[in-house]
Enzyme design. Structure first.
Site, PDB file in Angstrom:
ATOM      1  N   LYS A  43      -0.647   3.138  20.760  1.00  0.00           N
ATOM      2  CA  LYS A  43      -0.770   3.561  19.367  1.00  0.00           C
ATOM      3  C   LYS A  43      -1.832   4.629  19.207  1.00  0.00           C
ATOM      4  CE  LYS A  43      -0.647   3.349  14.835  1.00  0.00           C
ATOM      5  NZ  LYS A  43       0.188   2.757  13.810  1.00  0.00           N
TER       6      LYS A  43
ATOM      7  N   HIS B  49      -3.912  -8.155   3.411  1.00  0.00           N
ATOM      8  CA  HIS B  49      -5.334  -8.232   3.067  1.00  0.00           C
ATOM      9  C   HIS B  49      -5.426  -9.275   1.960  1.00  0.00           C
ATOM     10  CE1 HIS B  49      -6.625  -4.527   5.179  1.00  0.00           C
ATOM     11  NE2 HIS B  49      -5.458  -4.034   4.812  1.00  0.00           N
TER      12      HIS B  49
ATOM     13  N   HIS C   4       6.029   4.765   9.926  1.00  0.00           N
ATOM     14  CA  HIS C   4       5.966   4.695   8.457  1.00  0.00           C
ATOM     15  C   HIS C   4       5.993   6.084   7.818  1.00  0.00           C
ATOM     16  CE1 HIS C   4       1.781   5.216   9.529  1.00  0.00           C
ATOM     17  NE2 HIS C   4       1.585   3.952   9.787  1.00  0.00           N
TER      18      HIS C   4
ATOM     19  N   HIS D 147       0.322   7.100  14.057  1.00  0.00           N
ATOM     20  CA  HIS D 147      -0.067   7.137  12.644  1.00  0.00           C
ATOM     21  C   HIS D 147      -0.272   8.610  12.322  1.00  0.00           C
ATOM     22  CE1 HIS D 147      -1.910   5.468   8.879  1.00  0.00           C
ATOM     23  NE2 HIS D 147      -2.257   6.739   8.819  1.00  0.00           N
TER      24      HIS D 147
ATOM     25  N   HIS E   8       7.059  -2.356  13.662  1.00  0.00           N
ATOM     26  CA  HIS E   8       5.664  -2.031  13.286  1.00  0.00           C
ATOM     27  C   HIS E   8       5.142  -3.127  12.368  1.00  0.00           C
ATOM     28  CE1 HIS E   8       2.483   1.074  11.955  1.00  0.00           C
ATOM     29  NE2 HIS E   8       2.163  -0.093  11.403  1.00  0.00           N
TER      30      HIS E   8
ATOM     31  N   ALA F  60      -6.183  -0.693   2.110  1.00  0.00           N
ATOM     32  CA  ALA F  60      -4.810  -0.184   2.202  1.00  0.00           C
ATOM     33  C   ALA F  60      -3.959  -1.184   2.963  1.00  0.00           C
ATOM     34  CB  ALA F  60      -4.808   1.157   2.935  1.00  0.00           C
TER      35      ALA F  60
ATOM     36  N   LEU G 161      -1.395   3.042   3.430  1.00  0.00           N
ATOM     37  CA  LEU G 161      -1.521   4.353   4.071  1.00  0.00           C
ATOM     38  C   LEU G 161      -0.462   4.489   5.152  1.00  0.00           C
ATOM     39  CD1 LEU G 161      -5.393   4.689   4.331  1.00  0.00           C
ATOM     40  CD2 LEU G 161      -3.841   6.099   2.953  1.00  0.00           C
TER      41      LEU G 161
ATOM     42  N   ASP H  96       5.494  -2.315   8.597  1.00  0.00           N
ATOM     43  CA  ASP H  96       4.064  -2.060   8.370  1.00  0.00           C
ATOM     44  C   ASP H  96       3.457  -3.153   7.492  1.00  0.00           C
ATOM     45  OD1 ASP H  96       1.625  -0.841   8.746  1.00  0.00           O
ATOM     46  OD2 ASP H  96       1.949   0.727   7.253  1.00  0.00           O
TER      47      ASP H  96
ATOM     48  N   HIS I  96       1.433  -5.658  11.361  1.00  0.00           N
ATOM     49  CA  HIS I  96       0.039  -6.087  11.561  1.00  0.00           C
ATOM     50  C   HIS I  96       0.007  -7.605  11.419  1.00  0.00           C
ATOM     51  CE1 HIS I  96      -1.572  -1.964  11.213  1.00  0.00           C
ATOM     52  NE2 HIS I  96      -0.502  -1.799  10.457  1.00  0.00           N
ATOM     53  N   LEU I  97      -0.275  -8.283  12.514  1.00  0.00           N
ATOM     54  CA  LEU I  97      -0.311  -9.753  12.465  1.00  0.00           C
ATOM     55  C   LEU I  97      -1.738 -10.293  12.332  1.00  0.00           C
ATOM     56  CD1 LEU I  97       2.403 -10.712  15.132  1.00  0.00           C
ATOM     57  CD2 LEU I  97       2.628 -10.634  12.620  1.00  0.00           C
TER      58      LEU I  97
END
Ligand code: DOR
Ligand code: ZN
Length: 341
Positions: free
Chosen positions: A101, A253, A176, A138, A15, A265, A221, A249, A17-18
Site C-alpha cells: 500500500k 471511528h 477508492h 491512496h 479494500h 475521516a 478521504l 474502504d 480497514h479492520l
C-alpha cells in the site's frame, strides 16, 4: 417485474480497514458475514510495515473471527521511505502479503510514516513489477497548495501517470476513486491498472456532506466530490468493465472521534455494504453487472481464484441501526431495499 432475489458468486472486499484490539473484534464479524476475502489495510498505529508484523496481524484478525466465519484476510504491506524490497518479496512469495500500500505521507489517517517521495521507493516498485505484486494506491497529493477537492486529479498528473510511464507493467489498484479524471485515467490505461469504488462515493456528493449542516459521518478521504464525479463513478461501476470492482474502504471511528471539532475521516459501511451497492446497481438498471463488480473483476485483477459458493440478496427492507458498537454506520437510520439472506 423486478426480480425478488439476486444470487451471485461469493463476493470479496478489495479494500477494508479492520483496525485492531476491541475495534477489530467489534467490526470484523460484519466484513466476514458479507465477504469471503478482503484486502486489509495496514494503517494501524504503528503501521504494518514488514512480513513479521503482517503475519502477526493476520493471526489477530483470524482469532477475532466468529467461530462460524469462512473468511480469509489478505494482508498488505505499508510502504515507507525505507521499505526493504527483500522482505516484501519474501512476504509475497510466502503468501503473507497479497499487495503493498502506498500512502503518500500525511495524506490520511495514520499515514505519517507513508512515502514522502515516490522516487525513494523506486527499488521496491521495481521489485513489485518483477513479482507481479499489486500496488494499492491512496491517490492524493499532500501539497498544502493543492485544494482538497483537487488532490486526486493532481496526483494522477504529478505521480501516477509518470510512475506508469516509467514502470508500464506495474500492477496498480487505484483505490477508492472519486473523480471523473480517475475513471478516465483507469479506462485509458492498460489492463494492469484497475480501480476500486466505495459505496459512499456512489451515493454521496459533496453537497450531501455540507448542505444544511456539516455531516461528519459522510466525511472520508478522498472526500466526496461534485455530482458530475459521482455520476462518472456510477457509470464506471455499473459498466461491466473488468477495471472497476468492489472496495468498501469501510473505516470505523467511534462516534466521538467523528463528531468532533477535528473529526476523523472514514465511513463504516461494512454491515450493509452489499445492500448499499446493490441499490445503486438497481437504480442504474444494471443488476446484471453486479456479480462482475462484486465477485469477479477483483480476483481476476489480483490473479486469485474466484470464490466457490454463492450469496443471495432478497428484496426485503434492511433497517440500518443508528449506531453499531459505538460507531455510526453508513446509511444510519435509513431503510435499504435489499437484504443479504
Ligand atoms: O476516510 C478514510 N479513512 N480514508 C483513508 O484513506 C483512511 C481511512 C481510515 O483509516 O480511517
Ligand atoms: Zn482506506
Amino acid at each position: 417485474m423486478p426480480p425478488e432475489t439476486l444470487t451471485i458468486r461469493r463476493p470479496d472486499d478489495w479494500h477494508v480497514h479492520l483496525r485492531d484490539g476491541d475495534m477489530l473484534r467489534a467490526v470484523v464479524p460484519y466484513t466476514a458475514r458479507q465477504f469471503a476475502r478482503a484486502i486489509v489495510m495496514p494503517n494501524l498505529s504503528p503501521p504494518v510495515i514488514d512480513t513479521a508484523a503482517a503475519d502477526a496481524y493476520r493471526k489477530r484478525i483470524v482469532a477475532a473471527l466468529p467461530e462460524s466465519a469462512d473468511f480469509t484476510p489478505l494482508m498488505t504491506c505499508y510502504l515507507t521511505d525505507i521499505s526493504d524490497p527483500a522482505d516484501l518479496a519474501r512476504g509475497f512469495k510466502e503468501s503473507v502479503f497479497t499487495a503493498a500500500k502506498l500512502y503518500p505521507a500525511n495524506a490520511t489517517t495514520n499515514s505519517a510514516h507513508g512515502v514522502t517521495d515516490i522516487a525513494r521507493i523506486r527499488n521496491v516498485l521495481d521489485r513489485m513489477a518483477d513479482l507481479g505484486m499489486v500496488l494499492c494506491v491512496h491517490g492524493e497529493v499532500t501539497d498544502p497548495e493543492v485544494d482538497v477537492f483537487d488532490r486526486e486529479a493532481v496526483f494522477i498528473d504529478r505521480v501516477l501517470a509518470p510512475l506508469l510511464r516509467e514502470l508500464p507493467e506495474l500492477k496498480v489498484a487505484f483505490e477508492h476513486v472519486t473523480t471523473e479524471q480517475a475513471v478516465q485515467f483507469v479506462e485509458s490505461s492498460g489492463s494492469n491498472v484497475a480501480a476500486t469504488i466505495t459505496p459512499q462515493h456512489l451515493h454521496l456528493n459533496r453537497n450531501a456532506m455540507l448542505v444544511g449542516g456539516i455531516r461528519p459521518h459522510a466525511y472520508c478521504l478522498p472526500v466526496a466530490k461534485r455530482e458530475k464525479h459521482r455520476q462518472a463513478l456510477r457509470k464506471a461501476a455499473t459498466s461491466g468493465s473488468p477495471k472497476f470492482f468492489l472496495g468498501t474502504d469501510s473505516a470505523p471511528h467511534t462516534r466521538e472521534a467523528k463528531e468532533s471539532a477535528c473529526g476523523c475521516a472514514g465511513i463504516f459501511n461494512a454491515p450493509f455494504a452489499l445492500e448499499s451497492y446493490l441499490t445503486v446497481f438497481e437504480a442504474e438498471g444494471a443488476l446484471d453487472k453486479f456479480a462482475g463488480f462484486a465477485s469477479e473483476h477483483g480476483p481476476r485483477f489480483y490473479g486469485l481464484p474466484l470464490n466457490e459458493g454463492t450469496v443471495t440478496l432478497v428484496r426485503e427492507p434492511s433497517e440500518v441501526p443508528s449506531e453499531i458498537g459505538g460507531v455510526v454506520p453508513f446509511h444510519a437510520g435509513e431503510m435499504l431495499d435489499w437484504k443479504l439472506a
